[in-house]
Design an enzyme around this catalytic site. Structure first.
Site, mmCIF file in Angstrom:
data_model
loop_
_atom_site.group_PDB
_atom_site.id
_atom_site.type_symbol
_atom_site.label_atom_id
_atom_site.label_comp_id
_atom_site.label_asym_id
_atom_site.label_seq_id
_atom_site.Cartn_x
_atom_site.Cartn_y
_atom_site.Cartn_z
ATOM 1 N N SER A 175 30.085 -47.700 7.827
ATOM 2 C CA SER A 175 31.409 -47.399 7.275
ATOM 3 C C SER A 175 31.506 -47.717 5.791
ATOM 4 O O SER A 175 32.426 -47.250 5.136
ATOM 5 C CB SER A 175 32.479 -48.187 8.023
ATOM 6 O OG SER A 175 32.192 -49.573 8.000
ATOM 7 N N ASN A 216 25.779 -55.811 7.847
ATOM 8 C CA ASN A 216 25.440 -54.959 8.993
ATOM 9 C C ASN A 216 26.656 -54.528 9.792
ATOM 10 O O ASN A 216 26.624 -53.490 10.456
ATOM 11 C CB ASN A 216 24.411 -55.684 9.873
ATOM 12 C CG ASN A 216 23.041 -55.653 9.236
ATOM 13 O OD1 ASN A 216 22.357 -54.649 9.262
ATOM 14 N ND2 ASN A 216 22.643 -56.763 8.624
ATOM 15 N N THR A 254 10.668 -53.487 8.582
ATOM 16 C CA THR A 254 11.429 -52.242 8.455
ATOM 17 C C THR A 254 11.434 -51.848 7.019
ATOM 18 O O THR A 254 12.279 -52.243 6.267
ATOM 19 C CB THR A 254 12.864 -52.400 8.883
ATOM 20 O OG1 THR A 254 13.399 -51.102 8.925
ATOM 21 C CG2 THR A 254 13.688 -53.153 7.993
#
EC number: 2.3.1.35
Length: 403
Positions: free
Chosen positions: A403, A398, A188
């Site tokens: 948030s 994670n 990723t």
């Protein structure tokens, strides 16, 4: 890790800016401009969902054959993935705006995004900043570029090398981002590599596809593949070296080696910066039925939560490695399986090693860099995968990501 010294690459200009995709003040926009005639090539995620910028790049490279790529726009903070037609329209509008400013076609503009999935890209944040960002284009901006594309990364990632093509020196420079959601096919990550060598697009595509297999597709942090993985390679042709049309041309021998080295350097930096990681682990499987089988076994070991948490706890729990070998569902000979940590054998020929020393193993496991070698005893296939440990901090990072 310290960012390397990367000199300007002829035919490449770089600028960064703040588009405002993050609540806090930080650069989150990268703009690169390439000389006319620059060749482009790419390798992208095989993720079933994909993203709007990945779709865009794949489509434009297919349409142009990678000829005359003129620009790259990258944003952090919004992945623009799983966003349907609105997301695709946003990418097109950015490419159109950049094309007008750089006097090129929209298809000559490559795009990449990273960040939260499911949020449509607010393209106005990019297009409204283009004029100001363009004024900062410079030939010497690789470190700033690497910082602008970071998400949960703890350090900017870069690599540099020089090579000879027919006696002429050429430069290869690259940056990458990635820390979590890292798994083969691809990791990723976003990675952008540029060279001043003159290489035809088809040959460039062959090279980037070939060396992705031995670099970015051999690292894993958590086994989760991203929707946005993008590796783009650009060749500006500004070095004065002769133009090469075939990837197998013998004049490219040194370049091929150095390019693979740059890609592997970047790939291993992703693992070293794995979210919450405290250990960098090299896992090698020998004696498999085929290289593909060896890779599957190595990856199963590398992605096992039980194995990775043992690394985090500095526990040489070789039983967990044997467990992972068996559940890879590849041919193995149980009576010939051996497991080695560094030079210390934990198991030999299907049994705990006669020289097993718990104290020595515990001492070895305190190292920040570990090597695990497994023999499975059925053939000559071998493969190496690089990974890291799994810590409580990975959960914290994670759990708090949005948030």
């Amino acid at each position: 890790m310290p960012f390397p010294t990367i000199p300007p690459i002829a035919g490449v200009e770089i600028a960064t800016g703040r588009a405002g995709f993050y609540k806090h003040e930080r650069p989150d926009l990268l703009l690169m401009r390439f000389a006319e005639g620059t060749s482009g090539a790419g390798v992208f995620t095989r993720h079933g969902v994909g993203s709007a910028p990945v779709d865009w790049c794949k489509r434009q490279l297919a349409a142009t054959g990678g000829a005359d790529v003129r620009a790259l726009v990258v944003n952090a903070g919004c992945a623009n993935s799983f966003t349907g037609k609105p997301g695709a329209d946003a990418v097109r509008r950015v490419a159109t705006a950049v094309g007008k400013r750089f006097d090129c076609r929209q298809r000559d503009v490559m795009m990449a995004s990273t960040g939260v999935i499911g949020v449509i890209l607010d393209d106005s944040k990019i297009t409204s900043n283009l004029r100001e960002v363009e004024t900062r284009l410079t030939a010497d901006g690789w470190a700033a570029a690497a910082s602008a594309i970071m998400t949960t990364d703890t350090f900017p990632k870069g690599a540099y090398a020089t090579a000879l093509i027919d006696g002429v020196e050429v430069k290869i420079a690259g940056i990458a981002k990635g820390s979590g959601m890292i798994a083969p096919d691809m990791a990723t990550m976003l990675a952008f590599v540029a060279t001043d060598a003159a290489i035809a697009p088809a040959a460039l595509q062959t090279l980037v596809s070939l060396y992705t297999r031995t670099t970015f597709n051999c690292v894993t942090v958590d086994g989760d593949r991203s929707t946005n993985d993008t590796l783009l390679l650009f060749a500006t042709g500004q070095s004065g070296a002769p133009k090469i049309s075939r990837a197998g041309d013998k004049r490219l021998a040194d370049f091929r080696e150095k390019l693979e080295g740059v890609l592997l350097d970047l790939a291993m930096q992703l693992v070293r910066d794995g979210e919450g990681a405290t250990k960098f682990v090299k896992i090698t499987v020998n004696g498999a039925e085929s290289p593909l089988s060896a890779r599957k076994i190595a990856r199963t070991i590398a992605e096992s939560p039980l194995v990775k948490t043992a690394f985090a706890g500095e526990d040489a729990n070789w039983g967990r490695i044997v467990m992972a070998v068996g559940r890879a569902d590849e041919p193995v000979n149980r009576e010939k399986i051996s497991v080695r940590f560094g030079e210390l054998y934990a198991a030999r020929d299907g049994l705990v090693s006669a020289e097993y020393d718990e104290a020595a193993m515990s001492a070895y496991m305190k190292n920040q860099e570990l090597e695990v070698t497994v023999e499975v005893g059925v053939g000559k296939g071998t493969s190496t995968v690089w990974t890291c440990d799994l810590t409580k901090q990975y959960v914290a990072i994670n759990g708090d990501y949005r948030s």
